[in-house]
Design a protein around this motif. Structure first.
Motif, PDB file in Angstrom:
ATOM      1  N   PHE A  95     -23.375  34.171  21.454  1.00  0.00           N
ATOM      2  CA  PHE A  95     -24.091  34.867  22.802  1.00  0.00           C
ATOM      3  C   PHE A  95     -24.357  35.938  22.288  1.00  0.00           C
ATOM      4  O   PHE A  95     -25.357  36.425  23.031  1.00  0.00           O
ATOM      5  N   ALA A  96     -23.942  36.844  21.529  1.00  0.00           N
ATOM      6  CA  ALA A  96     -24.197  38.330  21.230  1.00  0.00           C
ATOM      7  C   ALA A  96     -25.898  37.972  20.595  1.00  0.00           C
ATOM      8  O   ALA A  96     -26.834  39.069  21.010  1.00  0.00           O
ATOM      9  N   ASN A  97     -25.905  37.169  19.635  1.00  0.00           N
ATOM     10  CA  ASN A  97     -27.180  37.034  18.975  1.00  0.00           C
ATOM     11  C   ASN A  97     -28.359  36.731  19.900  1.00  0.00           C
ATOM     12  O   ASN A  97     -29.461  36.817  19.891  1.00  0.00           O
ATOM     13  N   TYR A  98     -27.967  35.679  20.972  1.00  0.00           N
ATOM     14  CA  TYR A  98     -29.039  35.349  21.974  1.00  0.00           C
ATOM     15  C   TYR A  98     -29.226  36.436  22.871  1.00  0.00           C
ATOM     16  O   TYR A  98     -30.376  36.693  23.162  1.00  0.00           O
ATOM     17  N   LEU A  99     -28.262  37.238  23.202  1.00  0.00           N
ATOM     18  CA  LEU A  99     -28.669  38.360  24.002  1.00  0.00           C
ATOM     19  C   LEU A  99     -29.739  39.220  23.456  1.00  0.00           C
ATOM     20  O   LEU A  99     -30.645  39.803  23.793  1.00  0.00           O
ATOM     21  N   TYR A 132     -17.835  37.792  27.632  1.00  0.00           N
ATOM     22  CA  TYR A 132     -17.443  39.327  27.853  1.00  0.00           C
ATOM     23  C   TYR A 132     -17.379  40.001  26.399  1.00  0.00           C
ATOM     24  O   TYR A 132     -17.926  40.799  26.098  1.00  0.00           O
ATOM     25  N   TYR A 133     -16.873  39.097  25.335  1.00  0.00           N
ATOM     26  CA  TYR A 133     -16.972  39.587  23.991  1.00  0.00           C
ATOM     27  C   TYR A 133     -18.167  39.677  23.354  1.00  0.00           C
ATOM     28  O   TYR A 133     -18.684  40.333  22.393  1.00  0.00           O
ATOM     29  N   ILE A 181     -22.779  43.252  20.745  1.00  0.00           N
ATOM     30  CA  ILE A 181     -23.987  44.167  20.528  1.00  0.00           C
ATOM     31  C   ILE A 181     -23.958  45.334  21.264  1.00  0.00           C
ATOM     32  O   ILE A 181     -24.921  46.047  21.311  1.00  0.00           O
ATOM     33  N   GLY A 182     -22.911  45.938  21.679  1.00  0.00           N
ATOM     34  CA  GLY A 182     -22.575  47.145  22.364  1.00  0.00           C
ATOM     35  C   GLY A 182     -23.152  47.181  23.653  1.00  0.00           C
ATOM     36  O   GLY A 182     -23.404  48.583  24.023  1.00  0.00           O
TER      37      GLY A 182
END
Length: 565
Positions: A61-65, A90-91, A96-97
């Motif tokens: 999810f972080a990398n997609y964001l 959430y995490y 990604i800060g």
């Protein structure tokens, strides 16, 4: 403060000060993912998700964001009930800060527009059922991306096939969103994104992890800025308070919604920090809760008084086994002594009251769980590294023990401030003390007592009357299941005391009987002048009774009466 009498009462197992992990909050998911890869992190409606899958999904999810241009400091809203996607998002945002903006799925278009515009959120993740509501408000916000998921996405077979038909029957619609343009599907994200590690420049004390909006009882809701330091310190304080619990061995009941700070800290953050299993309940009802307790055997059960009251008064309570419960910290409202005693008798576990507010991440004060049990009526003592005192109207010096004033708090869990509201932030602090808005006092041993919310205090014929005191008396009556006391407009007294009552099933009592009962336990000026019996009381998502909405009802009634007279 140098005088902290409560420290003398601490059991030896609870440290007076804690050496906090100065790491990003999401690092605890990395640790648990590595330490407990095959352990169940979340149980959701029959499906188990391991810590390995949880960790990898959050990284995806972080990398997609990142591919969407979301960077450190950008706000991303989560508008979901308790489900795996909520925890993963959430995490993922934190990895990604980014700054999480927790949003209640029940918000109207007006409420949603306000929060998205105020926070400046660039993206939102929400349920398919809510897609239409979001599309209507996009032009009035800075939203650039909408990520859509559904309850069925994490249901086991065959529930995932059946659920859309249930959804259509209950809501009359099946929402279909295509993965293109500004619209993104969570299921597609999990297929195409990679679980690669993510890094960014991190400042433990300054970086904001969460914008948690207050209820707005004193004006428009304010975004409370909670840093990584705030949330980590509060969760590690909680872990220290629950010293008989073992990392990786507990099962936590996830009834409290993650979009409320209490559920977010005591269920989501604490569970991930400790490697414990969460039992997620997306839509609370007492039948579902009792079945989940009976089958999943939770050991920790954060909740609110109304939740415990509803479970204890369920007609089929005796059919379910609640003996797995070891500890419950009750928040959001006063915990009646009668309720505490009854719950502990039924479960064999311990139920104690904690105290805090959104601005303290949220817990600042609590009763001990196992040793030196509750002094009647007390909310407990300050947590490690937390100072509390009672301040007068203007002074920054604590009032003498026993005198009623405003409860004030200091500690590493106290917020950074209100989002884009420097003046209101300044007004909330006095010489470093956070003013809670609650009236109370401290005894000689350091126990704190809440008399009432400063704004809920009733002034009738010049007397200061505290609703909480009256509610404690009413809760001790055998026929009463729930109650709330409020000051309603009165042309003669200014305000008068009104009690709203929900009776236990099969029980009855008259106004005259309650009046006689109250006069036996309260000074005459505190006795309710009006009683109203209801089937239910208005509540927040965490079960806190909405006293203010009842007062507003009374004001509207009076205005209508004046217009027709």
């Amino acid at each position: 403060m140098t005088d902290r009498p409560w420290l003398d009462m601490y059991p030896p197992e609870i440290p007076k000060t804690i050496d906090y992990d100065r790491i990003p909050l999401q690092e605890f998911l990395t640790r648990s993912g590595n330490k407990f890869p095959e352990k169940t992190a979340m149980h959701f409606m029959g499906k188990d998700i391991s810590y390995k899958e949880f960790h990898e999904s959050a990284l995806k999810f972080a990398n997609y964001l990142r591919t969407l241009g979301i960077e450190k400091g950008d706000r991303v809203a989560i508008m979901l009930p308790n489900c795996p996607q909520s925890a993963i998002a959430y995490y993922g945002i934190l990895y990604i800060g980014g700054i999480v903006v927790q949003t209640n799925p029940l918000y109207t278009e007006r409420e949603l527009t306000y929060q998205m515009a105020d926070s400046g959120a660039k993206a939102i993740i929400s349920l398919d059922l809510l897609f239409g509501r979001i599309t209507k408000i996009i032009k009035e916000t800075k939203l650039e991306h909408v990520i859509i998921t559904g309850i069925k996405d994490y249901l086991p077979f065959p529930k995932n096939l059946i659920y859309p038909f249930i959804q259509k029957k209950e809501h009359g619609i099946i929402v279909k969103v295509e993965h293109r343009g500004m619209n993104h599907l969570f299921t597609e994200i999990m297929k195409i994104a990679k679980p690669d590690p993510v890094s960014y420049d991190f400042n433990f004390d300054e970086d904001i992890a969460l914008l948690q909006y207050t209820g707005g009882t004193t004006g428009p809701p304010k975004g409370v800025m909670l840093t990584h330091a705030n949330l980590i310190s509060n969760a590690q304080m909680c872990n220290a308070w629950l010293y008989k619990c073992e990392d990786g061995e507990e099962t936590v009941m996830g009834i409290l919604p993650f979009f409320h700070v209490y559920g977010m800290t005591t269920v989501l953050v604490l569970s991930v920090m400790s490697g414990n299993k969460m039992v997620l309940i997306p839509k609370f009802d007492f039948d579902t809760a009792l079945k989940a307790i009976d089958k999943q055997k939770p050991t920790l059960f954060p909740g609110a008084p109304t939740i415990y009251i509803g479970l204890l008064n369920h007609p089929d309570l005796a059919k379910y086994d609640l003996s797995s419960i070891k500890a419950c910290i009750s928040g959001s409202a006063a915990l009646p002594v009668e309720l505490q005693e009854r719950f502990e008798k039924v479960t064999g576990g311990k139920l104690v009251e904690g105290y805090g507010l959104t601005e303290t991440s949220p817990v600042a004060i609590a009763n001990f769980v196992w040793e030196k049990r509750r002094v009647k009526g007390s909310i407990g003592v300050p947590w490690p590294d937390t100072d509390a005192c009672i301040l007068g109207p203007e002074s920054s010096e604590p009032l003498p023990n026993g005198e009623v004033g405003e409860i004030a708090v200091k500690g590493p869990q106290v917020m950074k401030g209100y989002w884009n509201r420097p003046e209101e932030t300044a007004e909330t602090f006095r010489d470093g003390w956070l003013l809670t808005g609650d009236l109370g006092y401290m005894d000689d041993e350091g126990h704190f007592y809440v008399v009432d919310r400063k704004k809920d205090m009733i002034i009738a014929s010049g007397f200061n009357i505290y609703p909480r005191e009256i509610e404690e008396v009413l809760y001790e009556h055998d026929a009463i299941q729930e109650c709330v006391v409020a000051g309603v407009p009165d042309p003669y007294r200014g305000e008068t005391v009104k009690a709203y009552i929900v009776l236990k099933e099969g029980k009855s009592v008259t106004e005259e009987e309650l009046n006689t009962y109250c006069r036996e336990h309260l000074a005459s000026f505190k006795v309710p002048r009006q009683y109203e019996f209801r089937k239910e009381l208005p509540k927040t998502a965490v079960g806190k009774i909405l006293r203010r909405s009842l007062i507003d009802e009374e004001k509207k009634k009076m205005e209508q009466e004046l217009q027709t007279s």
